[in-house]
Write an enzyme that holds these catalytic residues in place. Structure first.
Site, PDB file in Angstrom:
ATOM      1  N   ARG A   1      -0.609  12.937   9.968  1.00 25.86           N
ATOM      2  CA  ARG A   1       0.719  13.518  10.241  1.00 25.86           C
ATOM      3  C   ARG A   1       0.969  14.711   9.325  1.00 25.86           C
ATOM      4  NH1 ARG A   1       3.701   7.791  11.320  1.00 25.86           N
ATOM      5  NH2 ARG A   1       2.993   7.781  13.470  1.00 25.86           N
TER       6      ARG A   1
ATOM      7  N   ARG B   1       9.063   2.920  11.483  1.00 27.79           N
ATOM      8  CA  ARG B   1      10.106   2.490  10.534  1.00 27.79           C
ATOM      9  C   ARG B   1      11.420   2.167  11.249  1.00 27.79           C
ATOM     10  NH1 ARG B   1       9.830   8.311   7.612  1.00 27.79           N
ATOM     11  NH2 ARG B   1       7.700   7.568   7.626  1.00 27.79           N
TER      12      ARG B   1
ATOM     13  N   ASP C   1       0.803  -1.232   0.000  1.00 27.23           N
ATOM     14  CA  ASP C   1       0.000   0.000   0.000  1.00 27.23           C
ATOM     15  C   ASP C   1       0.834   1.280   0.000  1.00 27.23           C
ATOM     16  OD1 ASP C   1       1.015  -0.308   2.549  1.00 27.23           O
ATOM     17  OD2 ASP C   1      -0.887  -0.171   3.598  1.00 27.23           O
ATOM     18  N   HIS C   2       2.078   1.194   0.457  1.00 25.07           N
ATOM     19  CA  HIS C   2       2.873   2.419   0.623  1.00 25.07           C
ATOM     20  C   HIS C   2       3.583   2.841  -0.663  1.00 25.07           C
ATOM     21  CE1 HIS C   2       2.197   2.015   4.894  1.00 25.07           C
ATOM     22  NE2 HIS C   2       2.967   3.041   5.165  1.00 25.07           N
TER      23      HIS C   2
END
Ligand code: MIC
Ligand code: SF4
Length: 656
Positions: free
Chosen positions: A379, A549, A64-65
């Site tokens: 964010r 991450r 998805d990223h």
């Protein structure tokens, strides 16, 4: 004894330790999720553990990223993840099927179960009554292999919701309100648990928005009870058999209670460049807006986009605003297409982006210079849009669409009086459109054994961590301030494609602090490493905020960083540092932060000894000729991991 919901789920999953806040505990993990930007490393590490097939009830690998696919890197990652999932007994959600958190909520989440995900917004599934926690990929790899997940037994903050949300006020405003109260700092080691009469009217997607953005508080997770709303959602997803009612006992205790009256909330926005920089939309009214995007794992559900379609059916967007939507999942997109809402959205002047993270992680759609971008994301760290400086505001879909129509911040409650727009009453559907054809099921063991794992040349197995030296001689490679996020440490966006190649990705560690014409952080780190000198990062409060991450530890490790000395360090990042044998140290006296300068030489004489047996550590600043004390708050297991030279070595040596 009466238990709150958090402790009930923890109790059901406890493997080691005692349920006392502050103690280290190990819990059994029922489900895991990984996504492609963190998943490649997680699976490479999983493979190197020789763990065979996953031991969890359900493990899902999502793409998805990284879907922009400039160059072969992203597709190489997808193919690796698809084939390694087939081999390891893992579900694989293909690119285009949606954002991991949205799809997991729709298709896999289960009340009362535990979920560990290599993404900080894993708590989204707290909206369905799961204890869902974000962690580094290596911790998730261990859980996939059947290992426990270790965490600090949390304090539980109860958030009592009363009243009812008014028209044009959204569940996003609830979490923005909470961010204004608790901020992004100082909440490490807490879980937020929602209760009270106000929750009854909140649907699962609304709850999921709240638990999703709870990640910005820096808490371990957030959770709602599982009740008739949960049952309705699961039945509509044709997963009624996954439902189970679970809630706190009536007289359960909380470490602190915060009350929010939903009836009195008003539309709010997180202003640049922190999710806790909150203002009411009324205060921002009239500020010109150049771009609006509705999407991300926070606010791209079917009900969110139906609201948008309902408004766009009444008025088109302002031509001076670039407006886009990114539906959270293929289910959302298909349902909008099937009921013709997509046609209304398109007719309203919308750009349609893929079902994926997209602009939320700087994968395109960067705003123009000096242009205000209004987003329904979670964010807005400086530069995360891909433009620097940027002016990103985080809002609800209601506030976003109001800005898209008017070209400026507008309190959505004024849409009716000023433009005659009727508030679209959106119901949760009684049936979602179920099509799991883009989720590949795990292969049976016989077939899996014959599957070839495809490893493109851009996938580089990360270098193993090294054992720490008995005595550390190091230089301060960087001195930075408060609230340094993992986006500062390891930028994503255009660099995201290097996630599977640590030496290449490490070149951009702390890129935002590199100065033109001067050696970069990476060059200085590697130069010292070649001479056998370690690197130390000195930081202020809340170091390592934001994402899970592990590259924010893995890449500095590759550059020779041996310790982080900060006023405070955030939970997931601290765990990642330990996993990659970087010692997290806190200033015993915060004022000592001012005494240490960049480039100073530091010596820790008894590094290993302190890790083995002490909560304190003496650090000599050779350049400044003084000594300060650091605190090392570590569980016995953390110490063993650091002494083994990282989690992988610890696991290989039989550690649990
Ligand atoms: C994010 O929102 O920052 C990310 C990108 O989803 C990260 C994971 C990553 O860096 O791959 C997160 O939230 O953990
Ligand atoms: Fe993706 Fe953004 Fe959600 Fe992270 S916060 S998982 S980048 S949509």
């Amino acid at each position: 004894m009466a238990l709150n919901l958090t402790y009930k789920i923890l109790k059901d999953h406890l493997i080691s330790g005692e349920l006392i806040a502050g103690e280290s505990i190990g819990i059994r993990i029922d489900q895991t999720l990984t996504q492609d930007a963190t998943g490649t490393t997680a699976f490479l590490l999983f493979e190197s553990m020789n763990a065979g097939r996953v031991k969890t009830q359900v493990s899902v690998s999502y793409i998805d990223h990284n879907m922009s696919q400039f160059g072969p890197e992203n597709h190489n990652d997808h193919l690796y993840l698809q084939t390694v999932a087939a081999k390891s007994g893992v579900y694989h959600s293909r690119a285009g099927n949606g954002i991991c958190h949205q799809v997991h909520l729709e298709r896999f989440g289960k009340p009362g179960a535990t979920l560990l995900g290599s993404d900080s917004h894993t708590p989204t599934c707290g909206g369905i009554g799961m204890l869902a926690i974000g962690a580094g990929g290596l911790d998730v790899a261990v859980a996939m292999g059947g290992g426990a997940f270790y965490l600090t037994c949390p304090k539980v903050i109860g958030v009592k919701l009363t009243g009812k949300l008014q028209e044009w006020v959204a569940s996003k405003d609830v979490i923005l309100k909470l961010l204004s109260i608790l901020t992004t700092k100082g909440n490490v080691g807490c879980v937020i648990e929602y209760f009270g009469p106000g929750i009854a009217d909140l649907t699962v997607p609304q709850r999921a928005t709240i638990t999703n953005m709870g990640a910005e508080l820096g808490v371990t997770t957030s959770v709602f009870p599982s009740d008739t709303q949960t049952q309705k959602f699961l039945e509509a997803q044709k997963r009624g058999s996954d439902y189970k009612a679970i809630a706190a006992d009536a007289d359960a205790k909380y470490d602190r209670v915060i009350e929010i009256d939903l009836s009195s909330l008003e539309p709010m926005a997180a202003c640049p460049s922190s999710p806790d920089n909150i203002k009411t939309v009324r205060e921002l009214a009239g500020t010109k807006v150049g771009q609006v995007v509705i999407g991300s794992c926070t606010n791209s559900s079917f009900t969110d986009l139906m609201l948008v379609a309902g408004v766009l059916a009444q008025k088109a967007t302002n031509p001076m605003v670039e407006f886009a939507i990114a539906p959270g999942s293929r289910q959302v997109l298909s349902m909008l297409a099937a009921n013709s809402s997509l046609a209304k959205i398109i007719a309203g002047g919308t750009r349609l982006l893929e079902s994926g993270c997209g602009p939320c992680i700087g994968q395109g759609y960067s705003p123009a210079n000096d242009s205000v971008s209004v987003r329904t994301f979670n964010r807005n760290f400086a530069g995360r849009t891909g433009t620097s400086p940027d002016f990103a505001y985080l809002v609800s879909p209601e506030t976003a669409i109001a800005a898209a129509l008017t070209g400026e911040f507008t309190d959505p409650r004024e849409l009716t009086s000023k433009f005659g727009i009727i508030y679209p009453q959106v119901e949760m559907p009684s049936e979602f459109l179920i099509d799991d054809s883009m989720i590949e099921k795990p292969l049976d063991p016989a077939k899996a054994a014959n599957t070839e794992v495809l490893r493109g040349p851009t996938i580089v197995v990360p270098e193993a961590a090294k054992e720490l030296p008995a005595k550390l001689t190091a230089k301060v490679l960087l001195k930075c301030g408060d609230k340094i996020t993992t986006d500062h440490i390891m930028p994503a966006g255009a660099f995201l494609k290097y996630r599977s190649n640590v030496p290449r990705y490490a070149e951009v560690v702390f890129n935002c602090f590199n100065e033109k014409g001067k050696p970069t952080f990476a060059q200085r780190g590697l130069e010292l490493k070649a001479k056998g000198i370690g690197g130390v990062i000195v930081a202020g409060e809340s170091y390592g905020q934001g994402s899970s991450r592990e590259h924010a530890a893995l890449c500095p490790m590759y550059l020779g960083v041996k310790a982080v000395l900060a006023k405070t360090i955030e939970r997931i990042h601290k765990a990642n540092l330990i996993n990659f044998a970087i010692l997290p140290i806190q200033f015993a006296n915060a004022a000592d932060y001012d005494r240490i300068s960049a480039d100073n030489e530091l010596v820790i004489d008894n590094l290993l000894e302190a890790i083995r047996s002490s909560d304190e550590i003496s650090i000599k600043d050779v350049t400044g000729n003084f000594e300060i004390q650091g605190t090392i708050t570590l569980s016995g297991r953390d110490r063993a991991i650091l002494l083994a030279g990282g989690l992988l070595e610890f696991t290989r040596k039989g550690g649990l």
